[in-house]
Design a protein around this motif. Structure first.
Motif, PDB file in Angstrom:
ATOM      1  N   LEU A  87       0.828  -1.210   0.000  1.00 13.67           N
ATOM      2  CA  LEU A  87       0.000   0.000   0.000  1.00 13.67           C
ATOM      3  C   LEU A  87       0.860   1.258   0.000  1.00 13.67           C
ATOM      4  O   LEU A  87       0.545   2.242  -0.677  1.00 13.67           O
ATOM      5  N   LYS A  88       1.951   1.223   0.721  1.00 16.06           N
ATOM      6  CA  LYS A  88       2.867   2.371   0.725  1.00 16.06           C
ATOM      7  C   LYS A  88       3.454   2.585  -0.671  1.00 16.06           C
ATOM      8  O   LYS A  88       3.598   3.728  -1.137  1.00 16.06           O
ATOM      9  N   ASN A  89       3.785   1.492  -1.350  1.00 14.31           N
ATOM     10  CA  ASN A  89       4.346   1.603  -2.694  1.00 14.31           C
ATOM     11  C   ASN A  89       3.320   2.163  -3.681  1.00 14.31           C
ATOM     12  O   ASN A  89       3.653   3.021  -4.521  1.00 14.31           O
ATOM     13  N   ILE A  90       2.100   1.682  -3.601  1.00 13.79           N
ATOM     14  CA  ILE A  90       1.032   2.191  -4.478  1.00 13.79           C
ATOM     15  C   ILE A  90       0.792   3.669  -4.207  1.00 13.79           C
ATOM     16  O   ILE A  90       0.683   4.494  -5.134  1.00 13.79           O
ATOM     17  N   ALA A 113      -6.260  -1.683  -3.845  1.00 14.37           N
ATOM     18  CA  ALA A 113      -4.950  -2.299  -3.629  1.00 14.37           C
ATOM     19  C   ALA A 113      -4.983  -3.087  -2.330  1.00 14.37           C
ATOM     20  O   ALA A 113      -5.456  -2.596  -1.300  1.00 14.37           O
ATOM     21  N   THR A 114      -4.462  -4.312  -2.389  1.00 13.64           N
ATOM     22  CA  THR A 114      -4.447  -5.204  -1.226  1.00 13.64           C
ATOM     23  C   THR A 114      -3.030  -5.675  -0.966  1.00 13.64           C
ATOM     24  O   THR A 114      -2.347  -6.147  -1.893  1.00 13.64           O
ATOM     25  N   GLU A 115      -2.578  -5.533   0.264  1.00 16.48           N
ATOM     26  CA  GLU A 115      -1.285  -6.093   0.649  1.00 16.48           C
ATOM     27  C   GLU A 115      -1.514  -7.274   1.577  1.00 16.48           C
ATOM     28  O   GLU A 115      -2.475  -7.308   2.345  1.00 16.48           O
ATOM     29  N   THR A 116      -0.621  -8.250   1.472  1.00 15.30           N
ATOM     30  CA  THR A 116      -0.758  -9.482   2.245  1.00 15.30           C
ATOM     31  C   THR A 116       0.277  -9.529   3.355  1.00 15.30           C
ATOM     32  O   THR A 116       1.407  -9.063   3.207  1.00 15.30           O
ATOM     33  N   ASP A 117      -0.116 -10.100   4.474  1.00 15.23           N
ATOM     34  CA  ASP A 117       0.793 -10.354   5.583  1.00 15.23           C
ATOM     35  C   ASP A 117       0.323 -11.648   6.226  1.00 15.23           C
ATOM     36  O   ASP A 117      -0.514 -11.644   7.122  1.00 15.23           O
ATOM     37  N   GLY A 118       0.848 -12.773   5.725  1.00 10.68           N
ATOM     38  CA  GLY A 118       0.303 -14.052   6.126  1.00 10.68           C
ATOM     39  C   GLY A 118      -1.107 -14.174   5.569  1.00 10.68           C
ATOM     40  O   GLY A 118      -1.363 -13.928   4.391  1.00 10.68           O
ATOM     41  N   ASN A 119      -2.052 -14.524   6.428  1.00 12.13           N
ATOM     42  CA  ASN A 119      -3.447 -14.582   6.012  1.00 12.13           C
ATOM     43  C   ASN A 119      -4.179 -13.263   6.227  1.00 12.13           C
ATOM     44  O   ASN A 119      -5.367 -13.156   5.925  1.00 12.13           O
ATOM     45  N   THR A 123      -6.827  -3.795   2.531  1.00 15.11           N
ATOM     46  CA  THR A 123      -7.257  -3.267   1.236  1.00 15.11           C
ATOM     47  C   THR A 123      -7.590  -1.784   1.353  1.00 15.11           C
ATOM     48  O   THR A 123      -8.328  -1.371   2.246  1.00 15.11           O
ATOM     49  N   GLN A 124      -7.032  -1.018   0.425  1.00 14.82           N
ATOM     50  CA  GLN A 124      -7.278   0.422   0.383  1.00 14.82           C
ATOM     51  C   GLN A 124      -7.883   0.791  -0.964  1.00 14.82           C
ATOM     52  O   GLN A 124      -7.484   0.257  -1.998  1.00 14.82           O
ATOM     53  N   GLU A 125      -8.847   1.706  -0.935  1.00 13.11           N
ATOM     54  CA  GLU A 125      -9.470   2.194  -2.160  1.00 13.11           C
ATOM     55  C   GLU A 125      -8.856   3.533  -2.551  1.00 13.11           C
ATOM     56  O   GLU A 125      -8.663   4.411  -1.705  1.00 13.11           O
ATOM     57  N   TYR A 126      -8.546   3.672  -3.840  1.00 10.77           N
ATOM     58  CA  TYR A 126      -8.031   4.926  -4.382  1.00 10.77           C
ATOM     59  C   TYR A 126      -8.926   5.317  -5.559  1.00 10.77           C
ATOM     60  O   TYR A 126      -8.905   4.665  -6.598  1.00 10.77           O
ATOM     61  N   ALA A 127      -9.718   6.372  -5.397  1.00  6.58           N
ATOM     62  CA  ALA A 127     -10.653   6.798  -6.433  1.00  6.58           C
ATOM     63  C   ALA A 127     -10.110   8.009  -7.174  1.00  6.58           C
ATOM     64  O   ALA A 127      -9.600   8.955  -6.560  1.00  6.58           O
ATOM     65  N   CYS A 128     -10.230   7.983  -8.483  1.00  6.64           N
ATOM     66  CA  CYS A 128      -9.785   9.108  -9.299  1.00  6.64           C
ATOM     67  C   CYS A 128     -10.479  10.402  -8.868  1.00  6.64           C
ATOM     68  O   CYS A 128      -9.848  11.461  -8.812  1.00  6.64           O
ATOM     69  N   LYS A 129     -11.782  10.338  -8.552  1.00  4.22           N
ATOM     70  CA  LYS A 129     -12.525  11.543  -8.192  1.00  4.22           C
ATOM     71  C   LYS A 129     -11.997  12.185  -6.913  1.00  4.22           C
ATOM     72  O   LYS A 129     -12.208  13.378  -6.687  1.00  4.22           O
ATOM     73  N   PRO A 138      -7.315   1.470   5.791  1.00  7.68           N
ATOM     74  CA  PRO A 138      -7.528   0.257   4.995  1.00  7.68           C
ATOM     75  C   PRO A 138      -8.504  -0.698   5.672  1.00  7.68           C
ATOM     76  O   PRO A 138      -8.570  -0.765   6.902  1.00  7.68           O
ATOM     77  N   MET A 139      -9.237  -1.428   4.861  1.00  6.39           N
ATOM     78  CA  MET A 139     -10.115  -2.472   5.371  1.00  6.39           C
ATOM     79  C   MET A 139      -9.269  -3.710   5.638  1.00  6.39           C
ATOM     80  O   MET A 139      -8.496  -4.148   4.767  1.00  6.39           O
ATOM     81  N   VAL A 140      -9.390  -4.280   6.819  1.00 10.90           N
ATOM     82  CA  VAL A 140      -8.599  -5.448   7.197  1.00 10.90           C
ATOM     83  C   VAL A 140      -9.502  -6.672   7.188  1.00 10.90           C
ATOM     84  O   VAL A 140     -10.596  -6.656   7.754  1.00 10.90           O
ATOM     85  N   HIS A 141      -9.047  -7.716   6.518  1.00  7.30           N
ATOM     86  CA  HIS A 141      -9.824  -8.955   6.489  1.00  7.30           C
ATOM     87  C   HIS A 141      -8.848 -10.128   6.433  1.00  7.30           C
ATOM     88  O   HIS A 141      -7.635  -9.949   6.265  1.00  7.30           O
ATOM     89  N   GLN A 142      -9.387 -11.325   6.563  1.00  7.60           N
ATOM     90  CA  GLN A 142      -8.563 -12.525   6.639  1.00  7.60           C
ATOM     91  C   GLN A 142      -8.738 -13.388   5.391  1.00  7.60           C
ATOM     92  O   GLN A 142      -9.855 -13.593   4.914  1.00  7.60           O
TER      93      GLN A 142
END
Length: 337
Positions: A87-90, A113-119, A123-129, A138-142
């Motif tokens: 996410l930092k890179n994006i 964009a979603t980054e993984t760390d194990g399971n 996820t972060q949303e980036y909207a043009c508008k 970011p939304m955190v999920h498993q």
């Protein structure tokens, strides 16, 4: 019927890593890594819906800018996946540009964009508008069993490999394959069309209880099939078999832990795309760079029982050595099958 996935390297074996996987029955593709993608026509780039990045070394990620430039100003949603820190890179990529003119766009581009760390997945949303500025945390999920993307007909699974930094390997699997019996299609007076894709999708979605008319949406086909049930049609018209599996391994050290994880991920793949930066005579250099040799790549392919493999990411120190790479890899593959 042609296979659902038609994978091909974006560049030759000595070029930047990248795999494009077009879908036979949809105007869609997914990509693994984004190095130099100037060889891809804009129409091919516009088909991409999901991108899976092994790591963000320049030769694996520089093509992000060209992809963004092609899709900018279009109504499109793109999904990106990468390793921890992605996410930092994006955000760094997106922050490198001035976005005041996007206020004039009527179409809206959205990047997830979603980054993984194990399971764990973030996820972060980036909207043009919003000028690609995140509007919240970011939304955190498993993930379950390292499956980072799943839809009705396919899933993508990942593992984290050691390349001195985390480098992700991927396996794309089709849930099952639905082949259309052309002889039966002809006997029934039917012609191929979008209705066949909708029919297959309903099977993937386990929607056989729906009326055929709600699925097919083609008056001519509905008229022909008016006295046939969904299940009868599937039984007569299709052959359901195991789906395709494609493995993608880019940049990984030859260590026992990496080998074990790769073999488990790509086991019995129909096709494995695997990096092989060096020949075995340069194994010490490969070890220092945390890359595989051709022999090591072939050994892993054999241990995993893949049906075929493609080597890529040859070091520029080798010129016109592709046959030598494959001789070395095939010898190890055949010994370990």
């Amino acid at each position: 019927m042609p296979p659902t996935f038609n994978p091909c390297l974006i560049n030759d074996a000595s070029g930047d890593p990248g795999l494009l996987v077009p879908f036979s029955f949809e105007n869609r593709a997914i990509a693994f890594d984004l190095g130099d993608i100037h060889h891809l026509a804009s129409r091919e780039i516009l088909k991409i819906s999901h991108v899976f990045i092994s790591h963000t070394h320049m030769d694996h990620f520089a093509g992000f800018d060209r992809l963004l430039r092609i899709v900018l100003g279009r109504e499109k949603i793109l999904h990106f996946f990468g390793p921890s820190g992605f996410l930092k890179n994006i955000q760094g990529k997106l922050s490198g540009y001035t976005w005041n003119l996007v206020d004039n766009f009527s179409n809206q581009l959205i990047l997830f964009a979603t980054e993984t760390d194990g399971n764990a997945l973030r996820t972060q949303e980036y909207a043009c508008k919003n000028r690609f500025q995140p509007t919240g945390a970011p939304m955190v999920h498993q993930a379950t069993d390292r499956i980072i993307h799943e839809e009705s007909g396919l899933q993508v699974k990942t593992i984290e490999l050691d390349h001195g930094i985390p480098s992700l390997g991927f396996a794309l699997r089709e849930r099952f394959r639905i082949n259309i019996r052309k002889d039966v299609l002809d006997e029934m007076g039917l012609t191929p069309g979008p209705w066949l894709h909708r029919l297959k999708q309903a099977v993937y979605d386990d929607q056989r209880s729906l009326p055929l008319s709600n699925v097919i949406l083609d008056e001519k086909v509905i008229t022909i099939l008016k006295n046939i049930t969904f299940n009868d049609l599937i039984e007569r018209l299709t052959i359901i078999s195991a789906g395709q599996k494609i493995g993608y391994i880019a940049d990984a050290a030859y260590t026992p832990a990496n080998v074990e994880k790769i073999v488990d991920l790509v086991r019995q793949a129909d096709q494995l795309f695997i990096e092989s930066a060096f020949l075995e005579k340069d194994a010490d250099h490969a070890s220092a760079k945390r890359h595989l040799t051709a022999r090591q790549a072939g050994e892993i392919a054999g241990m995993a029982g893949v049906k075929r493999f493609t080597l890529f990411h040859f070091s520029p120190r080798y010129q016109n050595a592709e046959m030598e790479f494959y001789r070395e890899a095939m010898g190890a593959y055949e010994k370990n099958c």
